[in-house]
Design a protein around this motif. Structure first.
Motif, PDB file in Angstrom:
ATOM      1  N   UNK A  96      31.430  15.318  15.112  1.00 51.91           N
ATOM      2  CA  UNK A  96      32.072  16.962  14.512  1.00 51.91           C
ATOM      3  C   UNK A  96      31.182  18.301  14.130  1.00 51.91           C
ATOM      4  N   UNK A  97      30.034  17.969  15.274  1.00 54.02           N
ATOM      5  CA  UNK A  97      28.778  18.810  15.139  1.00 54.02           C
ATOM      6  C   UNK A  97      29.309  19.331  16.562  1.00 54.02           C
ATOM      7  N   UNK A  98      29.901  20.530  16.403  1.00 48.55           N
ATOM      8  CA  UNK A  98      30.147  21.396  17.638  1.00 48.55           C
ATOM      9  C   UNK A  98      29.211  22.107  18.045  1.00 48.55           C
ATOM     10  N   UNK A 138      26.734  22.659  21.368  1.00 49.62           N
ATOM     11  CA  UNK A 138      26.981  23.537  22.070  1.00 49.62           C
ATOM     12  C   UNK A 138      25.855  23.222  22.493  1.00 49.62           C
ATOM     13  N   UNK A 139      24.631  23.072  22.220  1.00 46.00           N
ATOM     14  CA  UNK A 139      23.558  23.504  23.005  1.00 46.00           C
ATOM     15  C   UNK A 139      22.925  22.637  23.387  1.00 46.00           C
ATOM     16  N   UNK A 140      22.885  21.082  23.677  1.00 46.77           N
ATOM     17  CA  UNK A 140      23.013  20.739  24.384  1.00 46.77           C
ATOM     18  C   UNK A 140      23.692  20.843  25.985  1.00 46.77           C
ATOM     19  N   UNK A 141      25.270  20.856  25.630  1.00 46.85           N
ATOM     20  CA  UNK A 141      25.845  21.865  26.660  1.00 46.85           C
ATOM     21  C   UNK A 141      25.082  22.752  27.853  1.00 46.85           C
ATOM     22  N   UNK A 142      25.106  23.609  26.946  1.00 45.69           N
ATOM     23  CA  UNK A 142      24.479  24.693  27.287  1.00 45.69           C
ATOM     24  C   UNK A 142      23.095  24.959  27.988  1.00 45.69           C
ATOM     25  N   UNK A 143      22.046  23.766  27.623  1.00 45.64           N
ATOM     26  CA  UNK A 143      21.454  23.760  28.301  1.00 45.64           C
ATOM     27  C   UNK A 143      21.632  22.283  29.819  1.00 45.64           C
ATOM     28  N   UNK A 144      22.328  22.042  29.592  1.00 49.03           N
ATOM     29  CA  UNK A 144      22.350  20.912  31.240  1.00 49.03           C
ATOM     30  C   UNK A 144      23.847  21.829  31.869  1.00 49.03           C
ATOM     31  N   UNK A 145      23.935  22.896  31.465  1.00 47.24           N
ATOM     32  CA  UNK A 145      24.801  23.988  32.346  1.00 47.24           C
ATOM     33  C   UNK A 145      23.671  24.534  32.787  1.00 47.24           C
ATOM     34  N   UNK A 159      28.398  12.387  22.313  1.00 44.88           N
ATOM     35  CA  UNK A 159      29.258  11.651  21.060  1.00 44.88           C
ATOM     36  C   UNK A 159      29.221  13.117  19.660  1.00 44.88           C
ATOM     37  N   UNK A 160      28.205  13.816  19.969  1.00 43.30           N
ATOM     38  CA  UNK A 160      27.727  14.886  19.031  1.00 43.30           C
ATOM     39  C   UNK A 160      29.262  15.709  17.965  1.00 43.30           C
ATOM     40  N   UNK A 161      29.948  16.217  19.666  1.00 43.83           N
ATOM     41  CA  UNK A 161      31.108  16.938  19.477  1.00 43.83           C
ATOM     42  C   UNK A 161      32.417  15.962  19.277  1.00 43.83           C
ATOM     43  N   UNK A 196      27.289   5.433  15.301  1.00 44.06           N
ATOM     44  CA  UNK A 196      27.499   6.561  15.953  1.00 44.06           C
ATOM     45  C   UNK A 196      25.725   6.536  15.462  1.00 44.06           C
ATOM     46  N   UNK A 197      24.845   5.885  14.468  1.00 54.05           N
ATOM     47  CA  UNK A 197      23.557   6.552  14.297  1.00 54.05           C
ATOM     48  C   UNK A 197      22.937   5.601  15.268  1.00 54.05           C
ATOM     49  N   UNK A 198      23.024   4.055  15.615  1.00 52.17           N
ATOM     50  CA  UNK A 198      22.401   3.522  16.505  1.00 52.17           C
ATOM     51  C   UNK A 198      22.768   4.134  17.959  1.00 52.17           C
ATOM     52  N   UNK A 199      24.088   4.355  18.320  1.00 57.34           N
ATOM     53  CA  UNK A 199      24.230   5.312  19.405  1.00 57.34           C
ATOM     54  C   UNK A 199      22.965   6.270  19.696  1.00 57.34           C
ATOM     55  N   UNK A 200      22.864   6.777  18.964  1.00 56.04           N
ATOM     56  CA  UNK A 200      22.462   8.018  18.815  1.00 56.04           C
ATOM     57  C   UNK A 200      20.877   7.752  20.235  1.00 56.04           C
ATOM     58  N   UNK A 201      20.433   6.883  18.625  1.00 55.44           N
ATOM     59  CA  UNK A 201      18.696   6.748  18.483  1.00 55.44           C
ATOM     60  C   UNK A 201      18.641   5.660  20.224  1.00 55.44           C
ATOM     61  N   UNK A 202      19.384   5.636  20.315  1.00 46.72           N
ATOM     62  CA  UNK A 202      19.605   4.787  22.240  1.00 46.72           C
ATOM     63  C   UNK A 202      19.563   5.425  23.059  1.00 46.72           C
ATOM     64  N   UNK A 203      20.771   6.508  23.065  1.00 43.82           N
ATOM     65  CA  UNK A 203      20.478   7.531  23.533  1.00 43.82           C
ATOM     66  C   UNK A 203      19.298   8.614  23.897  1.00 43.82           C
ATOM     67  N   UNK A 204      18.242   8.858  22.381  1.00 46.19           N
ATOM     68  CA  UNK A 204      17.391   9.186  22.774  1.00 46.19           C
ATOM     69  C   UNK A 204      16.369   8.628  23.524  1.00 46.19           C
TER      70      UNK A 204
END
Length: 532
Positions: free
Chosen positions: A126-128, A132-139, A120-122, A88-96
């Motif tokens: 488990x970083x809900x 949520x902040x990212x979902x709101x930016x997308x919305x 991924x975070x949700x 998950x850490x490597x996945x997050x780095x590549x998404x960024x």
């Protein structure tokens, strides 16, 4: 060629042909962007480490280009491959990195990546609140678009579902209902029937949280047939889980357990479950204990305990939950009952003593059996470490002459020789690590008949094709795990993917059949030896 590739979705072999030709043309013309695209097309036909290698090539050729798609697409795809491996850490780095690359000239993809990070975070970390902040930016981004246009409708509904799910997880149920209703209306207008069912299901889950159990059952029951129709196993699992919770809330424990058993069945096939869907196991353990059904009580207790080892370190709260919700309360209760029984009965009758004696004998026998088993396992481990199965020297030793059996199997000697040479190359290049490999896919690669390969393997390797591939994988696994300390940190599920298997169970079975011990025991002993 790109259009031919796209139009050949139902034939992976044809897509492979077009992707190879595309890359060859790009290489000949020395066109960096087209080389990057060629490697990406190959990556889409692959998975696991092979896909990552292709994606790294895409990134290499496009890293200095100001292209709208590359390397952003490659970073994002690589992130998903790493996520499937639980990295998950490597996945997050590549998404960024994908997000950063897309930010320059591809706003639409930038927000798609942002959504992927939120999921991924949700769902995995488990970083809900952070999700949520990212979902709101997308919305905020999508609501300014034409969300009825096919270009944006699916992405917009993705975000609405993410928002509803996050608010449900945070127990902000009114907000969850708001986005479920909004998503329901949008999916209805765009005729997205699968998403329409998912919003109904999600609101059904929300109703369970509100303890409106009958309404929840009605909603989930309406959604479930469509979820099954679209073969959405993840949400089928969620459907049965929430149905179980609703029936349990109504006191209909028999119906609840029926649904929790379906959850377990889907988990057994998928090999994947998130902590939010595990509480049904506790209810089943309690249910079967009251029914005095020890066999099923033990089955689901064992399954529940094994989930802790399958889930990644991100879910350490599960083991804590197991301790708090099952082990400690039940052990304390049993101890108190035993003390009370002893107070009531100060003298023990002969028949009770006989039972205790039998239990003692069983325990002793079991202990002796365990001792013998451990001794055998350790002896097998020592053999494995000192004399690895099929050493490199033995692997390189090939049949130099054609056996007399050639006449019996009805294949030309020259063809047998060619197949043996290709099998040798297949072993040397570790072609057996590709997941879902079949005798048909190998015969296609060898450009020969699958029956010929089966006969040659049966005769000269003296085993079936499946056993031949599995043995090669296990030989490689034994050597790799011994030499690479990092692999010992992997879960059995992750190792199974690493070595070409589809799930942990098939990997463990093949490992035991070839090596004589389970992979978990082999890793444990290697770690012990390294600390001495």
């Amino acid at each position: 060629m790109k259009e031919l590739y796209k139009s050949s979705e139902k034939s992976q072999s044809r897509q492979q042909l077009y992707a190879d030709a595309y890359l060859a043309k790009a290489t000949k013309e020395n066109n960096s962007l087209e080389k990057a695209r060629g490697w990406y097309l190959l990556a889409l036909l692959s998975s696991g480490q092979k896909a990552i290698i292709y994606l790294d090539s895409t990134i290499y050729y496009s890293r200095s280009l100001n292209d709208a798609k590359y390397p952003a697409y490659a970073f994002s795809r690589k992130a998903y491959e790493l996520m499937y491996q639980f990295k998950y850490k490597e996945a997050t780095d590549n998404f960024l990195m994908a997000e950063n690359a897309a930010k320059k000239n591809n706003n639409d993809f930038y927000y798609k990546v942002k959504y992927s990070i939120a999921v991924l975070r949700s769902e995995q970390l488990g970083e809900i609140n952070e999700a949520l902040k990212l979902y709101r930016e997308c919305f905020d981004y999508y609501k300014e678009k034409d969300v009825r246009d096919p270009k944006y409708s699916y992405a917009y509904q993705d975000v609405l579902f993410g928002l509803a799910d996050a608010y449900k997880a945070l127990k902000q149920l009114d907000s969850a209902t708001y986005y479920n209703k909004l998503g329901y209306e949008e999916s209805k207008l765009t005729e997205d029937y699968e998403y329409n069912a998912l919003f109904i299901l999600n609101e059904g889950a929300n109703l369970v949280e509100r303890k409106r159990y009958n309404a929840a059952i009605d909603s989930i029951s309406k959604a479930l047939p469509k979820v099954v129709f679209y073969k959405n196993s993840e949400n089928m699992l969620a459907s049965y889980y929430y149905l179980g919770k609703a029936y349990y809330g109504l006191g209909k424990k028999d119906k609840a357990v029926e649904n929790f058993i379906k959850v377990d069945s889907i988990y057994s096939k998928r090999g994947k479950i998130t902590p939010g869907f595990t509480s049904g196991y506790l209810l089943m353990i309690s249910y079967f204990k009251k029914k005095n059904d020890k066999e099923r009580q033990l089955r689901y207790l064992t399954r529940y305990m094994s989930i802790d080892s399958v889930l990644q370190s991100n879910y350490k709260e599960l083991s804590k939950k197991l301790q708090n919700e099952y082990d400690t309360p039940n052990l304390v209760l049993e101890k108190e009952n035993l003390i009370q029984d002893l107070k009531n009965d100060k003298t023990i009758s002969y028949w009770k003593m006989g039972i205790l004696f039998c239990l003692l004998m069983i325990t002793t026998s079991f202990g002796y059996y365990q001792y013998r088993t451990k001794k055998r396992q350790y002896s097998q481990f020592q053999k494995l470490v000192s004399q690895p199965i099929n050493s490199e020297k033995e692997i390189k030793k090939e049949v130099k002459t054609i056996k007399p059996e050639t006449e019996n199997i009805g294949i030309n000697e020259e063809l047998v020789k060619q197949i043996l040479e290709k099998l040798s190359h297949f072993e040397t290049t570790k072609g057996y690590l590709i997941s879902n490999i079949t005798v048909q896919s190998v015969s296609d690669n060898f450009k020969t008949n699958s029956k010929y390969i089966s006969k040659v393997v049966n005769t000269y390797k003296e085993k079936s094709f499946t056993q031949y591939v599995n043995d090669l994988r296990i030989e490689h696994a034994v050597k790799s795990i011994k030499e690479d300390h990092k692999l010992r940190k992997y879960t059995i599920q992750a190792l199974s993917i690493e070595f070409g298997f589809n799930n942990a169970e098939s990997f463990s079975t093949a490992f035991y059949k070839k090596a004589g011990i389970k992979p978990a025991y082999y890793i444990k002993q290697l770690e012990k030896n390294s600390k001495v």
